[in-house]
Scaffold this motif. Structure first.
Motif, short mmCIF file in Angstrom:
data_model
loop_
_atom_site.label_atom_id
_atom_site.label_comp_id
_atom_site.label_asym_id
_atom_site.label_seq_id
_atom_site.Cartn_x
_atom_site.Cartn_y
_atom_site.Cartn_z
N PRO A 121 -5.93 -1.92 -12.79
CA PRO A 121 -5.33 -3.09 -12.12
C PRO A 121 -5.50 -3.05 -10.61
CG PRO A 121 -3.85 -2.20 -13.79
CD PRO A 121 -4.97 -1.22 -13.65
N ILE A 122 -5.81 -4.18 -10.03
CA ILE A 122 -5.92 -4.32 -8.58
C ILE A 122 -4.60 -4.89 -8.07
CG2 ILE A 122 -7.11 -5.53 -6.71
CD1 ILE A 122 -9.65 -5.38 -8.41
N VAL A 123 -4.03 -4.22 -7.07
CA VAL A 123 -2.69 -4.54 -6.59
C VAL A 123 -2.79 -5.07 -5.16
CG1 VAL A 123 -0.39 -3.62 -6.13
CG2 VAL A 123 -1.75 -2.69 -8.03
N PRO A 124 -2.24 -6.25 -4.87
CA PRO A 124 -2.21 -6.74 -3.48
C PRO A 124 -1.30 -5.85 -2.64
CG PRO A 124 -1.68 -8.49 -5.05
CD PRO A 124 -1.65 -7.21 -5.81
N ILE A 125 -1.72 -5.60 -1.40
CA ILE A 125 -0.94 -4.80 -0.46
C ILE A 125 -0.60 -5.68 0.74
CG2 ILE A 125 -0.91 -2.76 1.03
CD1 ILE A 125 -0.95 -2.00 -1.88
N GLY A 126 0.67 -5.78 1.08
CA GLY A 126 1.08 -6.56 2.23
C GLY A 126 1.11 -8.05 1.92
N THR A 127 1.20 -8.83 3.00
CA THR A 127 1.39 -10.28 2.86
C THR A 127 0.29 -11.11 3.52
OG1 THR A 127 2.77 -10.28 4.85
CG2 THR A 127 3.90 -10.05 2.73
N ASP A 128 -0.71 -10.45 4.13
CA ASP A 128 -1.74 -11.18 4.87
C ASP A 128 -2.98 -11.48 4.04
OD1 ASP A 128 -0.17 -11.21 7.10
OD2 ASP A 128 -1.11 -9.46 8.04
N ASN A 129 -2.97 -11.10 2.76
CA ASN A 129 -4.11 -11.34 1.88
C ASN A 129 -5.40 -10.70 2.40
OD1 ASN A 129 -5.24 -12.36 -0.50
ND2 ASN A 129 -5.96 -14.22 0.52
N LYS A 130 -5.27 -9.53 3.05
CA LYS A 130 -6.43 -8.82 3.57
C LYS A 130 -6.66 -7.49 2.86
CE LYS A 130 -6.09 -10.58 8.32
NZ LYS A 130 -5.93 -10.18 9.75
N THR A 131 -5.64 -6.96 2.19
CA THR A 131 -5.69 -5.59 1.67
C THR A 131 -5.27 -5.58 0.21
OG1 THR A 131 -5.10 -4.79 3.87
CG2 THR A 131 -4.95 -3.22 2.06
N ILE A 132 -6.04 -4.87 -0.60
CA ILE A 132 -5.68 -4.61 -1.99
C ILE A 132 -5.86 -3.12 -2.26
CG2 ILE A 132 -6.31 -6.92 -2.78
CD1 ILE A 132 -8.92 -5.73 -3.82
N SER A 133 -5.43 -2.65 -3.42
CA SER A 133 -5.58 -1.24 -3.76
C SER A 133 -5.66 -1.10 -5.27
CB SER A 133 -4.40 -0.43 -3.21
OG SER A 133 -4.64 0.96 -3.32
N HIS A 134 -6.27 0.00 -5.71
CA HIS A 134 -6.31 0.33 -7.14
C HIS A 134 -6.51 1.83 -7.25
CE1 HIS A 134 -10.93 0.36 -7.57
NE2 HIS A 134 -10.66 0.21 -6.30
N TYR A 135 -5.70 2.50 -8.09
CA TYR A 135 -5.83 3.96 -8.21
C TYR A 135 -6.75 4.27 -9.39
CZ TYR A 135 -5.01 8.87 -7.75
OH TYR A 135 -5.21 10.21 -7.54
N HIS A 136 -8.03 4.45 -9.06
CA HIS A 136 -9.07 4.57 -10.08
C HIS A 136 -9.16 5.96 -10.70
CE1 HIS A 136 -11.36 6.14 -6.62
NE2 HIS A 136 -10.84 5.11 -5.98
N LEU A 137 -8.37 6.93 -10.22
CA LEU A 137 -8.37 8.27 -10.80
C LEU A 137 -7.19 8.49 -11.74
CD1 LEU A 137 -9.58 10.44 -7.81
CD2 LEU A 137 -10.77 10.06 -9.97
N ALA A 138 -6.56 7.43 -12.18
CA ALA A 138 -5.49 7.55 -13.17
C ALA A 138 -6.02 8.24 -14.43
CB ALA A 138 -4.95 6.17 -13.51
#
Length: 292
Positions: A179-196
């Motif tokens: 899953p790709i997770v939005p980070i913050g409120t500016d719609n510039k940064t996302i994250s995903h922990y691919h080593l789960a």
């Protein structure tokens, strides 16, 4: 390859134990320092607590002489220092070291490294099943000229050494997106922990018994080679020591291209512990080469 007068004798000795392609992109011998390898920091915005928990556990790699209590210091293949990637002392904990590059042309690349692994030698026993896994990955994205359908491509390879205290000893790969997770409120940064821990698949014929010496402080170095075609975004070769594995069924984790990661060429190595004891992955030297 003809001698390069700008390369010192030690670098020539380091290079001679690799089989690089025509262009050396980087030749990292950690007797010279960190060589650009650093902590894999998770994305955040406004608040460090926005970082996903998988990334929050990471710490910086260290330069190490592989000190131990019975023989002093082990050192590297031909020098004093290696890069040490150490997990927290908690079963399932991971740590990652990364080098961030970009590529000048999409063509064949080859990653080679000499590595070894051990848990922290805190007991007078072999502890051969205390490390769950170690491995490496690329984080790649094509050019901004690639057009619609461009992808971020992340080949992952790990050696699953043990699980819940039982020896497994096999190579695996990962292509399942997370899953790709939005980070913050500016719609510039996302994250995903691919080593789960979920989503790993066995490499065909990937069982291998690696050298693991007889007491908790002895180590032996292993040779790794991974070839990848940046134009086709496909793995073409994987080797550990004397074994060359079938990569016809190998695929990478793929997600849509991100708007600010064009021509990305990142390399990472990681370790994971199976017990409440630190796991160590040591890198003696790393060579990244290409044919372009």
């Amino acid at each position: 390859m003809p001698p390069n007068p700008r390369i010192g004798s030690h670098d020539h000795a380091t290079l001679s134990r690799f089989d690089p392609l025509s262009r050396i992109i980087c030749l990292d011998d950690f007797d010279r320092g960190f060589c650009g390898w650093t902590q894999l920091v998770g994305n955040y915005e406004d608040d460090l607590d926005a970082m996903l928990p998988g990334y929050a556990q990471h710490s910086s790699p260290m330069l190490s002489t592989i000190g131990n209590w019975d023989s002093g210091s082990h050192g590297g293949v031909d020098g004093d220092y290696v890069l040490k990637i150490a997990t927290p002392p908690r079963a399932g904990a991971q740590n990652v070291a990364i080098k961030r590059l970009t590529f000048r042309q999409p063509g064949p690349i080859r990653l080679e490294a000499y590595v070894t692994f051990k848990p922290e030698a805190s007991e007078l026993r072999l502890s051969e099943t205390d490390i769950r896994s170690f491995g490496f990955l690329f984080d790649l994205q094509g050019s901004d000229q690639a057009g619609p359908g461009s992808e971020r491509v992340m080949p992952h390879v790990r050696f699953l050494n043990a699980s819940d205290g039982k020896h497994v000893q096999k190579w695996q790969f990962k292509r399942q997106a997370v899953p790709i997770v939005p980070i913050g409120t500016d719609n510039k940064t996302i994250s995903h922990y691919h080593l789960a821990p979920d989503g790993w698949e066995d490499l065909e014929g990937g069982e291998q018994r690696l050298c693991y010496n007889e007491i908790p402080t002895k180590i032996n170095w292993h040779y790794l080679r991974f070839d990848f075609d940046l134009a086709a975004m496909q793995c073409t070769h994987f080797q550990c020591n004397d074994r060359v594995f079938d990569v016809s069924g190998f695929d990478s984790l793929r997600i849509p291209a991100m708007k600010n990661l064009w021509c990305m060429l990142n390399i990472a190595f990681f370790a994971e512990t199976d017990t409440d004891k630190r796991a160590f992955l040591y890198l003696d030297s790393v060579c990244l080469s290409g044919d372009f």
